[in-house]
Design an enzyme around this catalytic site. Sequence first.
Site, PDB file in Angstrom:
ATOM      1  N   ALA A  54      -9.812  -7.941   8.525  1.00  0.00           N
ATOM      2  CA  ALA A  54      -8.473  -7.812   9.110  1.00  0.00           C
ATOM      3  C   ALA A  54      -8.727  -7.284  10.225  1.00  0.00           C
ATOM      4  CB  ALA A  54      -8.050  -7.246   8.344  1.00  0.00           C
ATOM      5  N   CYS A  80      14.879  16.218 -11.991  1.00  0.00           N
ATOM      6  CA  CYS A  80      16.125  16.244 -11.053  1.00  0.00           C
ATOM      7  C   CYS A  80      15.873  14.874 -10.386  1.00  0.00           C
ATOM      8  CB  CYS A  80      16.913  17.282 -10.873  1.00  0.00           C
ATOM      9  SG  CYS A  80      15.516  18.247  -9.488  1.00  0.00           S
ATOM     10  N   HIS A  95       5.916  -0.635  -3.162  1.00  0.00           N
ATOM     11  CA  HIS A  95       5.325   0.491  -3.955  1.00  0.00           C
ATOM     12  C   HIS A  95       5.950   1.828  -4.041  1.00  0.00           C
ATOM     13  CE1 HIS A  95       2.653  -3.640  -5.279  1.00  0.00           C
ATOM     14  NE2 HIS A  95       4.355  -3.065  -5.784  1.00  0.00           N
ATOM     15  N   VAL A  97     -11.035 -11.563   4.001  1.00  0.00           N
ATOM     16  CA  VAL A  97     -12.690 -12.318   3.471  1.00  0.00           C
ATOM     17  C   VAL A  97     -13.325 -13.159   2.414  1.00  0.00           C
ATOM     18  CG1 VAL A  97     -12.893  -9.693   4.585  1.00  0.00           C
ATOM     19  CG2 VAL A  97     -12.832 -10.351   1.865  1.00  0.00           C
ATOM     20  N   GLU A  98     -11.984 -13.918   1.703  1.00  0.00           N
ATOM     21  CA  GLU A  98     -11.871 -14.846   0.945  1.00  0.00           C
ATOM     22  C   GLU A  98     -10.318 -15.700   0.212  1.00  0.00           C
ATOM     23  OE1 GLU A  98     -13.708 -13.137  -2.554  1.00  0.00           O
ATOM     24  OE2 GLU A  98     -12.540 -12.460  -3.527  1.00  0.00           O
ATOM     25  N   CYS A 126      10.751  14.500  -8.708  1.00  0.00           N
ATOM     26  CA  CYS A 126      11.063  15.152  -9.824  1.00  0.00           C
ATOM     27  C   CYS A 126      11.020  14.627 -10.629  1.00  0.00           C
ATOM     28  CB  CYS A 126      11.918  16.420  -9.369  1.00  0.00           C
ATOM     29  SG  CYS A 126      12.325  17.462 -11.487  1.00  0.00           S
ATOM     30  N   ASP A 133      -0.467   4.370   1.078  1.00  0.00           N
ATOM     31  CA  ASP A 133      -1.813   4.979   2.204  1.00  0.00           C
ATOM     32  C   ASP A 133      -0.867   5.916   3.526  1.00  0.00           C
ATOM     33  OD1 ASP A 133      -2.015   2.576   3.635  1.00  0.00           O
ATOM     34  OD2 ASP A 133      -3.605   2.209   2.718  1.00  0.00           O
ATOM     35  N   CYS A 181       8.984  21.005  -9.767  1.00  0.00           N
ATOM     36  CA  CYS A 181       9.739  21.024  -8.828  1.00  0.00           C
ATOM     37  C   CYS A 181       9.838  22.606  -8.802  1.00  0.00           C
ATOM     38  CB  CYS A 181      10.870  20.297  -9.310  1.00  0.00           C
ATOM     39  SG  CYS A 181      12.188  20.261  -8.329  1.00  0.00           S
ATOM     40  N   ASN A 231       0.707  -0.851  -0.120  1.00  0.00           N
ATOM     41  CA  ASN A 231       0.401   0.205  -0.316  1.00  0.00           C
ATOM     42  C   ASN A 231       1.165   1.121  -0.197  1.00  0.00           C
ATOM     43  OD1 ASN A 231      -1.781  -1.851  -0.158  1.00  0.00           O
ATOM     44  ND2 ASN A 231      -2.498  -1.604   2.471  1.00  0.00           N
TER      45      ASN A 231
HETATM   46  P1  NAD Z   1      -6.050  -6.076  -4.919  1.00  0.00           P
HETATM   47  O1  NAD Z   1      -6.974  -4.912  -5.123  1.00  0.00           O
HETATM   48  O2  NAD Z   1      -5.741  -7.365  -4.935  1.00  0.00           O
HETATM   49  O3  NAD Z   1      -6.874  -7.517  -3.413  1.00  0.00           O
HETATM   50  C1  NAD Z   1      -7.747  -6.980  -2.336  1.00  0.00           C
HETATM   51  C2  NAD Z   1      -7.497  -8.262  -1.579  1.00  0.00           C
HETATM   52  O4  NAD Z   1      -7.778  -7.651   0.233  1.00  0.00           O
HETATM   53  C3  NAD Z   1      -8.248  -9.115  -1.477  1.00  0.00           C
HETATM   54  O5  NAD Z   1      -7.583 -10.954  -1.699  1.00  0.00           O
HETATM   55  C4  NAD Z   1      -9.637  -9.101  -0.529  1.00  0.00           C
HETATM   56  O6  NAD Z   1     -10.383 -10.541  -0.652  1.00  0.00           O
HETATM   57  C5  NAD Z   1      -9.442  -8.811   0.188  1.00  0.00           C
HETATM   58  N1  NAD Z   1      -9.953  -7.656   1.184  1.00  0.00           N
HETATM   59  C6  NAD Z   1     -10.863  -6.730   0.638  1.00  0.00           C
HETATM   60  N2  NAD Z   1     -11.073  -6.940   1.985  1.00  0.00           N
HETATM   61  C7  NAD Z   1     -10.842  -7.352   3.317  1.00  0.00           C
HETATM   62  C8  NAD Z   1     -11.234  -6.394   4.780  1.00  0.00           C
HETATM   63  N3  NAD Z   1     -12.022  -6.122   5.072  1.00  0.00           N
HETATM   64  N4  NAD Z   1      -9.723  -7.970   5.368  1.00  0.00           N
HETATM   65  C9  NAD Z   1      -8.187  -8.814   5.065  1.00  0.00           C
HETATM   66  N5  NAD Z   1      -8.616  -8.443   3.436  1.00  0.00           N
HETATM   67  C10 NAD Z   1      -9.466  -8.229   2.497  1.00  0.00           C
HETATM   68  O7  NAD Z   1      -4.997  -5.563  -3.793  1.00  0.00           O
HETATM   69  P2  NAD Z   1      -3.811  -6.482  -3.529  1.00  0.00           P
HETATM   70  O8  NAD Z   1      -3.683  -7.757  -3.712  1.00  0.00           O
HETATM   71  O9  NAD Z   1      -3.057  -5.114  -2.505  1.00  0.00           O
HETATM   72  O10 NAD Z   1      -2.983  -5.950  -5.033  1.00  0.00           O
HETATM   73  C11 NAD Z   1      -3.319  -4.606  -5.688  1.00  0.00           C
HETATM   74  C12 NAD Z   1      -2.322  -3.164  -5.886  1.00  0.00           C
HETATM   75  O11 NAD Z   1      -2.710  -2.444  -5.480  1.00  0.00           O
HETATM   76  C13 NAD Z   1      -1.014  -3.185  -4.876  1.00  0.00           C
HETATM   77  O12 NAD Z   1       0.328  -3.328  -5.973  1.00  0.00           O
HETATM   78  C14 NAD Z   1      -1.510  -2.100  -3.693  1.00  0.00           C
HETATM   79  O13 NAD Z   1      -0.295  -1.078  -3.885  1.00  0.00           O
HETATM   80  C15 NAD Z   1      -2.009  -1.089  -4.330  1.00  0.00           C
HETATM   81  N6  NAD Z   1      -3.803  -0.981  -3.479  1.00  0.00           N
HETATM   82  C16 NAD Z   1      -2.914   0.009  -2.838  1.00  0.00           C
HETATM   83  C17 NAD Z   1      -4.466   0.394  -2.157  1.00  0.00           C
HETATM   84  C18 NAD Z   1      -4.138   1.413  -0.456  1.00  0.00           C
HETATM   85  O14 NAD Z   1      -2.380   1.866  -0.717  1.00  0.00           O
HETATM   86  N7  NAD Z   1      -4.424   1.581   0.392  1.00  0.00           N
HETATM   87  C19 NAD Z   1      -5.341   0.121  -2.585  1.00  0.00           C
HETATM   88  C20 NAD Z   1      -5.432   0.233  -3.374  1.00  0.00           C
HETATM   89  C21 NAD Z   1      -5.086  -0.752  -4.381  1.00  0.00           C
END
Ligand code: NAD
Length: 250
Positions: free
Chosen positions: A239, A137, A126, A221-222, A134, A111, A155, A109
């Site tokens: 989670a 530079c 990531h 969740v799955e 920038c 975020d 920049c 993530n």
């Molecule tokens: P993904 O979108 O492919 O999958 C999300 C996963 O989370 C799924 O397997 C889903 O079943 C599970 N999920 C959904 N709700 C949940 C919960 N409440 N508790 C536990 N599991 C839950 O995400 P990914 O595999 O991380 O890959 C997508 C890419 O997108 C990543 O590289 C990430 O950097 C980026 N991304 C980041 C953010 C962020 O920074 N918050 C948000 C969206 C996507």
Amino acid sequence: MRDIASIDQEALDAAAALLSSAHHAVAFSGAGISVESGIPAFRGVSGIWSRYDPACLDIETFHAHPENAWPVIKEIFYDFFGRAEPNPAHSALAQMEQDGLLSCVITQNIDNLHQRAGSRTVIEFHGTSRRLVCTHCGRLQDFSRKIFDVMPPRCLCGGVLKPDFVFFGEPIPWQAHSRSVRETEEADLWLVIGTTGEVQPASWLPYQAKQHGAVVIEVNVEPSAFTDRVTDIFLCGKAGSVLPALLGRL
Ligand code: NAD
């Protein structure tokens, strides 16, 4: 969706026992951990890409037309993501680290919610939205809303700024990559949370950790791409419910 009452209690006990006796436990998080903070995953019916065009994160498109990409990037990653707060899942991991039970978090993530919840050792596989680079530079700067005074943000040298996270077509930051690989070699427990396992090369890490002998606990969740292949204990549920319940048993 499951709540605490329906989480498999035996699996929770088994996971807690393994985590308590681990010497080097690593958490590996994906978009799912931030869903309860109000940030949807990218894919799926309510995913970010159901509302926005992923082309805004294509590196060649960005370089060619930053003036078109930036308004979309601002709306998703700064206006929308910027309103999110850490949830109990982020806090539980931060507490596990403070209690000496977790060595680090590797997150896909961008975020910043792990750090805001108190996690100290966070490897951002990531990159991050809270820093900008920038494109001319290479200078790095922290995010501030002042950058939006000019669109596209620039920049001091006049070059266009880009969020310091990985766009489609860009490599993984080498430092985050090499630190993560080192963690797969050292970990004896790998805690995978909220990731489909479909984004490479991040998705290789649990396989590498398993190859080096780590036990794999998964929270989702799955079932994901990992569940039948590397997961030893699958904790099915959100989670934000499962991780505090796990922490409560440690
Ligand atoms: P993904 O979108 O492919 O999958 C999300 C996963 O989370 C799924 O397997 C889903 O079943 C599970 N999920 C959904 N709700 C949940 C919960 N409440 N508790 C536990 N599991 C839950 O995400 P990914 O595999 O991380 O890959 C997508 C890419 O997108 C990543 O590289 C990430 O950097 C980026 N991304 C980041 C953010 C962020 O920074 N918050 C948000 C969206 C996507």
